[in-house]
Write a protein that holds these residues in place. Structure first.
Motif, short mmCIF file in Angstrom:
data_model
loop_
_atom_site.label_atom_id
_atom_site.label_comp_id
_atom_site.label_asym_id
_atom_site.label_seq_id
_atom_site.Cartn_x
_atom_site.Cartn_y
_atom_site.Cartn_z
N ILE A 45 -43.26 56.22 71.64
CA ILE A 45 -41.92 55.83 72.09
C ILE A 45 -40.92 56.95 71.80
CG2 ILE A 45 -39.98 54.27 71.63
CD1 ILE A 45 -42.16 52.12 70.98
N GLU A 46 -41.01 57.52 70.61
CA GLU A 46 -40.06 58.55 70.23
C GLU A 46 -40.18 59.78 71.12
OE1 GLU A 46 -40.40 59.93 66.21
OE2 GLU A 46 -38.66 61.25 66.40
N LEU A 47 -41.42 60.17 71.39
CA LEU A 47 -41.61 61.35 72.23
C LEU A 47 -41.20 61.05 73.67
CD1 LEU A 47 -42.54 64.19 71.57
CD2 LEU A 47 -44.73 63.64 72.59
N ALA A 48 -41.43 59.83 74.11
CA ALA A 48 -41.04 59.45 75.48
C ALA A 48 -39.51 59.50 75.63
CB ALA A 48 -41.56 58.06 75.81
N ARG A 49 -38.80 59.13 74.57
CA ARG A 49 -37.32 59.16 74.64
C ARG A 49 -36.86 60.61 74.76
NH1 ARG A 49 -36.56 54.18 70.73
NH2 ARG A 49 -36.37 52.59 72.33
N LEU A 50 -37.58 61.51 74.08
CA LEU A 50 -37.25 62.93 74.22
C LEU A 50 -37.50 63.37 75.66
CD1 LEU A 50 -36.52 65.62 72.75
CD2 LEU A 50 -38.98 65.98 72.45
N MET A 67 -43.61 54.55 79.23
CA MET A 67 -44.11 54.65 77.85
C MET A 67 -43.17 53.92 76.88
SD MET A 67 -46.97 56.13 78.13
CE MET A 67 -47.00 55.44 79.78
N VAL A 68 -41.88 54.11 77.04
CA VAL A 68 -40.92 53.42 76.17
C VAL A 68 -41.06 51.91 76.35
CG1 VAL A 68 -38.47 52.99 75.71
CG2 VAL A 68 -39.25 55.33 76.09
N THR A 69 -41.10 51.47 77.61
CA THR A 69 -41.16 50.04 77.91
C THR A 69 -42.43 49.40 77.37
OG1 THR A 69 -39.92 50.47 79.95
CG2 THR A 69 -41.02 48.35 79.77
N ASP A 70 -43.56 50.01 77.69
CA ASP A 70 -44.83 49.40 77.35
C ASP A 70 -45.12 49.44 75.85
OD1 ASP A 70 -46.93 50.18 80.27
OD2 ASP A 70 -45.19 48.88 80.00
N HIS A 71 -44.93 50.58 75.23
CA HIS A 71 -45.23 50.67 73.81
C HIS A 71 -44.25 49.84 72.98
CE1 HIS A 71 -48.61 53.46 74.02
NE2 HIS A 71 -47.98 54.09 74.97
N VAL A 156 -54.17 44.93 74.89
CA VAL A 156 -53.31 46.05 75.26
C VAL A 156 -54.12 47.24 75.79
CG1 VAL A 156 -51.54 45.39 73.57
CG2 VAL A 156 -53.22 47.16 72.95
N ARG A 157 -55.42 47.20 75.58
CA ARG A 157 -56.26 48.32 76.01
C ARG A 157 -56.11 48.67 77.50
NH1 ARG A 157 -61.20 49.87 77.93
NH2 ARG A 157 -62.30 51.50 76.78
N PRO A 158 -56.08 47.66 78.41
CA PRO A 158 -55.91 48.02 79.84
C PRO A 158 -54.65 48.83 80.11
CG PRO A 158 -56.57 45.72 79.64
CD PRO A 158 -56.27 46.21 78.25
N ALA A 159 -53.61 48.56 79.35
CA ALA A 159 -52.36 49.31 79.55
C ALA A 159 -52.55 50.77 79.16
CB ALA A 159 -51.22 48.70 78.74
N PHE A 160 -53.27 50.99 78.06
CA PHE A 160 -53.48 52.37 77.61
C PHE A 160 -54.38 53.12 78.59
CE2 PHE A 160 -50.92 51.10 74.46
CZ PHE A 160 -51.42 50.72 73.23
N ILE A 161 -55.32 52.43 79.18
CA ILE A 161 -56.15 53.03 80.22
C ILE A 161 -55.26 53.43 81.40
CG2 ILE A 161 -57.98 52.63 81.91
CD1 ILE A 161 -59.23 52.81 79.25
N ALA A 162 -54.37 52.53 81.79
CA ALA A 162 -53.46 52.81 82.91
C ALA A 162 -52.56 54.00 82.57
CB ALA A 162 -52.61 51.58 83.25
N HIS A 163 -52.10 54.06 81.33
CA HIS A 163 -51.25 55.18 80.91
C HIS A 163 -52.03 56.49 81.01
CE1 HIS A 163 -48.66 52.45 78.08
NE2 HIS A 163 -48.53 52.14 79.34
N LEU A 164 -53.28 56.46 80.57
CA LEU A 164 -54.10 57.67 80.62
C LEU A 164 -54.29 58.11 82.07
CD1 LEU A 164 -55.89 59.79 79.26
CD2 LEU A 164 -57.76 58.11 79.25
N GLU A 165 -54.59 57.16 82.95
CA GLU A 165 -54.80 57.50 84.37
C GLU A 165 -53.52 58.04 84.98
OE1 GLU A 165 -58.22 54.08 85.21
OE2 GLU A 165 -56.22 53.84 86.04
N HIS A 166 -52.41 57.43 84.63
CA HIS A 166 -51.11 57.88 85.15
C HIS A 166 -50.81 59.29 84.66
CE1 HIS A 166 -46.62 56.49 85.82
NE2 HIS A 166 -46.90 57.62 86.45
N CYS B 94 -46.54 48.44 91.43
CA CYS B 94 -45.67 48.30 90.27
C CYS B 94 -45.06 49.68 89.98
CB CYS B 94 -46.45 47.80 89.05
SG CYS B 94 -45.45 47.83 87.54
N LEU B 95 -43.75 49.74 89.99
CA LEU B 95 -43.05 51.01 89.77
C LEU B 95 -43.38 51.59 88.38
CD1 LEU B 95 -41.04 52.42 91.64
CD2 LEU B 95 -39.18 51.33 90.39
N LEU B 96 -43.61 50.72 87.42
CA LEU B 96 -43.87 51.18 86.05
C LEU B 96 -45.34 51.57 85.88
CD1 LEU B 96 -41.84 48.42 84.20
CD2 LEU B 96 -41.25 50.84 84.32
#
Lengths: 178, 107
Positions: A45-50, A67-71, A156-166, B94-96
């Protein structure tokens, strides 16, 4: 030190600290697992805010917003669960190491601008999420005793997979951008 | 007589309000584990589609060809309703979480 190398440091440290392939993976209690999870989220979150302030690429800024929203959502759930269970997340050596690595990476990224920052941030996010997923699979989920905490980590694992793919898609896009 | 009674019983237990009922005017898309379920939906013109967010993560239902993408995010438990009037395919995402995609085909 090269900024791109520095961006990988937190992920490398995370992976080596929590890797199941190491001689003795850390034996974490549930309060310690909760603390590691909350710390790992807080770091991102902190790095995403940067990145929301410094990234020159609009898609990178949008990614940082996600990243801020999800984490934050994960930490919100973790906090609510800890409160309901009467558990206080317990600081530990793993969390401390994560924070030290993150501070080093952040200090390096604060010196970068424009595309250099964008690439360093996205590269770091690819490595970090890859390491977080491995840590979840190899250590945090297997070691957790409490069923609700375990379920949260699994959920929460599916979200982290989505983050990695993104992040990987962004990494590819940035590497081909003129 | 038994056949008629059986048919009446079948009709009495017909499900309404879910995607598998051909007579339903409302269709539900569940958002769970960062996916739209069902990802592809076929509806009739005038039907309503309801998206329900079961995730702890916020999501949007943003049509791909929207002139001004709506970035209003749905929190856990929130719903979005759309009355599908225009025939054709509405692709959305989804935009996010851009890897989350879906399509509603209106006949």
């Amino acid at each position: 030190m090269n900024a791109r190398i520095l961006s990988f440091l937190p992920a490398v440290f995370f992976a080596s600290t929590l890797s199941a392939q190491s001689a003795s993976p850390p034996d974490l209690s549930d309060p310690e697992v909760a603390h590691v999870a909350v710390t790992a989220n807080a770091i991102d979150i902190e790095l995403a805010r940067l990145a929301q302030k410094k990234a020159s690429n609009a898609e990178v800024r949008q990614f940082a917003t996600t990243m801020v929203t999800d984490h934050s959502a994960v930490n919100g759930q973790a906090g609510a669960l800890a409160k309901r269970l009467g558990v206080t997340p317990l600081d530990n050596a793993v969390s401390k190491s994560l924070l030290e690595g993150a501070a080093t990476a952040r200090a390096a990224m604060e010196k970068l601008e424009g595309r250099a920052f964008d690439r360093a941030y996205v590269d770091r996010e690819v490595a970090y999420h890859d390491a977080v997923i491995k840590a979840l699979d190899n250590v945090l989920v297997p070691t957790t005793s409490n069923a609700e905490l375990k379920k949260l980590l699994v959920d929460v694992r599916p979200a982290f997979i989505a983050h990695l793919e993104h992040a990987r898609a962004l990494q590819k896009s940035l590497s081909t951008a003129k | 007589m038994m056949v008629v009674a059986g048919l009446l019983l079948l009709l009495a237990f017909q499900k309404w309000g879910r995607n598998d009922s051909p007579a339903s005017r409302h269709h539900v898309v569940d958002i769970r584990a960062l996916a739209f379920d069902p990802a592809q939906l076929v509806v009739e013109s005038g039907d309503t589609v309801i998206w329900i967010n079961h995730d702890i993560f916020p999501h949007t239902v943003t049509p791909v060809d929207a002139a001004t993408p709506d970035s209003t995010a749905m929190s856990m438990g929130d719903t979005v309703l759309m009355v599908m009037s225009n025939k054709g395919d509405m692709r959305y995402f989804c935009l996010l979480h851009p890897s989350m995609t879906g399509m509603v085909t209106t006949r």
